[in-house]
Design a protein around this motif. Structure first.
Motif, PDB file in Angstrom:
ATOM      1  N   ALA A 139       0.910  -1.150  -0.021  1.00 30.95           N
ATOM      2  CA  ALA A 139      -0.121  -0.042  -0.087  1.00 30.95           C
ATOM      3  C   ALA A 139       0.731   1.322   0.072  1.00 30.95           C
ATOM      4  O   ALA A 139       0.595   2.165  -0.590  1.00 30.95           O
ATOM      5  N   MET A 144      -0.900   6.982  -1.922  1.00 33.93           N
ATOM      6  CA  MET A 144      -0.537   8.248  -1.305  1.00 33.93           C
ATOM      7  C   MET A 144      -0.144   8.120   0.029  1.00 33.93           C
ATOM      8  O   MET A 144      -0.486   7.080   0.730  1.00 33.93           O
ATOM      9  N   PRO A 145       0.843   8.918   0.547  1.00 34.29           N
ATOM     10  CA  PRO A 145       1.802   9.824  -0.199  1.00 34.29           C
ATOM     11  C   PRO A 145       2.811   9.619  -0.841  1.00 34.29           C
ATOM     12  O   PRO A 145       3.477  10.506  -1.612  1.00 34.29           O
ATOM     13  N   CYS A 149       0.805   6.098  -7.273  1.00 32.72           N
ATOM     14  CA  CYS A 149      -0.274   7.093  -7.653  1.00 32.72           C
ATOM     15  C   CYS A 149       0.218   8.563  -7.095  1.00 32.72           C
ATOM     16  O   CYS A 149      -0.059   9.324  -7.834  1.00 32.72           O
TER      17      CYS A 149
ATOM     18  N   GLY B  18      -2.984   9.436   4.457  1.00 26.42           N
ATOM     19  CA  GLY B  18      -2.518   9.619   2.908  1.00 26.42           C
ATOM     20  C   GLY B  18      -2.081  10.765   2.565  1.00 26.42           C
ATOM     21  O   GLY B  18      -1.290  10.811   1.247  1.00 26.42           O
ATOM     22  N   LEU B 107      -6.700   9.281 -10.129  1.00 24.11           N
ATOM     23  CA  LEU B 107      -5.559   8.870  -9.104  1.00 24.11           C
ATOM     24  C   LEU B 107      -6.183   8.975  -7.764  1.00 24.11           C
ATOM     25  O   LEU B 107      -5.699   8.288  -6.799  1.00 24.11           O
ATOM     26  N   ASP B 110      -7.867   5.781  -7.203  1.00 28.75           N
ATOM     27  CA  ASP B 110      -6.884   4.610  -6.876  1.00 28.75           C
ATOM     28  C   ASP B 110      -6.374   4.854  -5.430  1.00 28.75           C
ATOM     29  O   ASP B 110      -6.178   3.891  -4.737  1.00 28.75           O
ATOM     30  N   SER B 111      -5.892   5.765  -5.334  1.00 27.59           N
ATOM     31  CA  SER B 111      -5.322   6.089  -3.704  1.00 27.59           C
ATOM     32  C   SER B 111      -6.161   5.999  -2.545  1.00 27.59           C
ATOM     33  O   SER B 111      -5.944   5.221  -1.650  1.00 27.59           O
ATOM     34  N   ILE B 113      -8.517   3.689  -2.687  1.00 32.67           N
ATOM     35  CA  ILE B 113      -8.728   2.190  -2.679  1.00 32.67           C
ATOM     36  C   ILE B 113      -7.359   1.530  -1.732  1.00 32.67           C
ATOM     37  O   ILE B 113      -7.725   0.875  -0.772  1.00 32.67           O
ATOM     38  N   VAL B 114      -6.268   2.058  -2.155  1.00 34.42           N
ATOM     39  CA  VAL B 114      -4.919   1.498  -1.694  1.00 34.42           C
ATOM     40  C   VAL B 114      -4.986   1.910  -0.129  1.00 34.42           C
ATOM     41  O   VAL B 114      -4.829   0.998   0.835  1.00 34.42           O
ATOM     42  N   PHE B 117      -7.182  -0.324   2.237  1.00 34.37           N
ATOM     43  CA  PHE B 117      -6.489  -1.423   2.878  1.00 34.37           C
ATOM     44  C   PHE B 117      -5.267  -1.257   3.750  1.00 34.37           C
ATOM     45  O   PHE B 117      -5.095  -2.056   4.779  1.00 34.37           O
ATOM     46  N   GLU B 118      -4.625   0.042   3.508  1.00 30.51           N
ATOM     47  CA  GLU B 118      -3.503   0.125   4.429  1.00 30.51           C
ATOM     48  C   GLU B 118      -4.160   0.603   5.777  1.00 30.51           C
ATOM     49  O   GLU B 118      -3.416   0.140   6.833  1.00 30.51           O
TER      50      GLU B 118
END
Lengths: 290, 290
Positions: A139, A144-145, A149, B18, B107, B110-111, B113-114, B117-118
């Motif tokens: 991830a 981000m950051p 992405c 993020g 973006l 996408d960010s 979504i990631v 999970f993080e």
């Protein structure tokens, strides 16, 4: 089993899970996004590091390798969209949004991102600590950051820090590769960050060189994109000669950075072998003064 | 602490992670995508189920709730893109791709979504088994072959199974809500699937009703979209009266499906209260014959 066989098997199994019973066109788009593969460099590095560290849970390493490649494929699909690179071709065939549609390209990328995290969780039933660490590292290098992405996001800024931009956009998944390889084998990922960082840097410089030198036919994708889109590039910054020298320095540093581990010598050999693939002799010969 | 406070705090903390140090415009786009929120129905259901099950690890529940809402927000950003709904407005302000750009909308989705999970992985350091189960359920309800990506993917098929389509597209995150609530509290998620499925079904029917009846000003987003895009709808299938009756039946079934647990009665009360929010009286009164 050869690394390439392990990687293709793991990717095939992952996408089969994602396809089963889903809408047919989006299912086909997932296959299209991952097959045929490119060099599979990132998962190969991941498994090479895992092997150098003992690879005591190969099923976990395979899942991590597949997950990393799924993220890479997702990023290619989204990067090719008209609002980014507007690429016609990818890996010698029409870009996914051309072969299917823009909606299916957005959804295929989204689905591959999700599938990456699902694959890790599914493989790690008996090693949940490793699954959690793999998830965090993947991830971190994706979103981000500081992940890919974010790297792409820097292109929407008025001022770009070239090093931070490359470290996120290209370096992210190489750092994920080395660190996830260590995690999958139960080792501390921190000493492995530098190797991934340097490989990523080498890859970016080589990519800039290829973009500046090669023809579209050589690459199976459009060239001159950096210049066309006004993107930062090592060639623009250092010239062709300077970029080649930078590349050689980076690769030497990468090999020097390999942490002490049972498979250290083999891994150094792998990085040397990759140097030839990262910038083939044929490209190197096109550089004036080389 | 009120559920809404827990949810907003958890979402705020997640997005802060993020944003830190990332490119400024994409960072701002993440905030824009999650603030101001809508009703936060999905994370509210998740925390309500967690509480009904004892909520012995509130930090894990909060992370799961934030993750679920991040996925929902990501789906709204991507659904609003020109290649899908081409929405001008969302939650009473310009859609993200209008306020920023299409690249930043892709973006940001996408960010998010990631990041979802993080967030789960980061919160579950002392409960990795729960993190793995949360990840698997969230992925299953988000991606392919049965999550919201799949639901959206069905719209690219020549023939759609209406039930499968709604179950994936709208039901997915409601099933994630009830099942992740149970997992976060250390309980078996399987008995909680039906409640989420039925709430999702109710929500879809109510959404179809609102799309058919309300004005854009009422909703803060375009209406008549189902008709405009030729999408399947409960109103088209059953008529307005029939859709309202279907909604009431579904909600009764939802309440009946609640598994036996310490907070069963409170949870039933919550679902009843939500029925009023899902389809406000003001909308109900616009239906001829009601």
């Amino acid at each position: 089993m050869a690394l390439s066989t392990r990687i293709e098997t793991a990717i095939g199994q992952a996408v089969a899970v994602g396809r089963a019973g889903g809408p047919a066109r989006l299912s086909a788009a997932l296959d299209y996004a991952v097959q045929p593969g490119g060099a599979r460099i990132r998962p190969t590095i991941l498994l090479s590091v895992a092997q150098a560290c003992g690879d005591d849970r190969p099923a976990v390493s395979d899942a991590a390798a597949a997950a990393l490649e799924l993220i890479h494929c997702a990023s290619l699909v989204h990067d090719d969209l008209p609002c980014f690179d507007d690429a016609e071709m990818r890996r010698g065939k029409p870009a996914l949004h051309k072969a299917f549609s823009q909606p299916l390209a957005v959804l295929a990328g989204d689905s591959l991102i999700v599938l990456a995290f699902e694959v890790i969780a599914a493989a790690a039933a008996d090693a949940p600590d490793r699954a959690v660490a793999l998830t965090r590292h993947l991830a971190r290098r994706t979103g981000m950051p500081g992940g890919i992405c974010a790297g792409q996001g820097w292109e929407s800024e008025a001022e770009i820090d070239l090093r931070a931009y490359h470290r996120a956009k290209t370096g992210g998944l190489f750092m994920a590769a080395t660190q996830m390889g260590a995690i999958a084998a139960g080792q501390d990922p921190e000493p492995w960050e530098e190797l991934g960082d340097r490989i990523g840097e080498a890859f970016q410089v080589a990519d800039d060189l290829r973009d500046a030198i090669c023809t579209a036919e050589d690459l199976g994708k459009p060239v001159g994109q950096d210049d066309l889109h006004g993107r930062p590039s090592a060639v623009a910054e250092l010239g062709l000669d300077g970029a080649v020298r930078r590349l050689d320095d980076i690769l030497a540093g990468a090999i020097a950075s390999i942490p002490s581990c049972p498979g250290e010598a083999e891994l150094a050999g792998m990085v040397r072998a990759y140097a030839g693939r990262i910038l083939p002799e044929a490209v190197r010969e096109m550089v004036p003064g080389e």
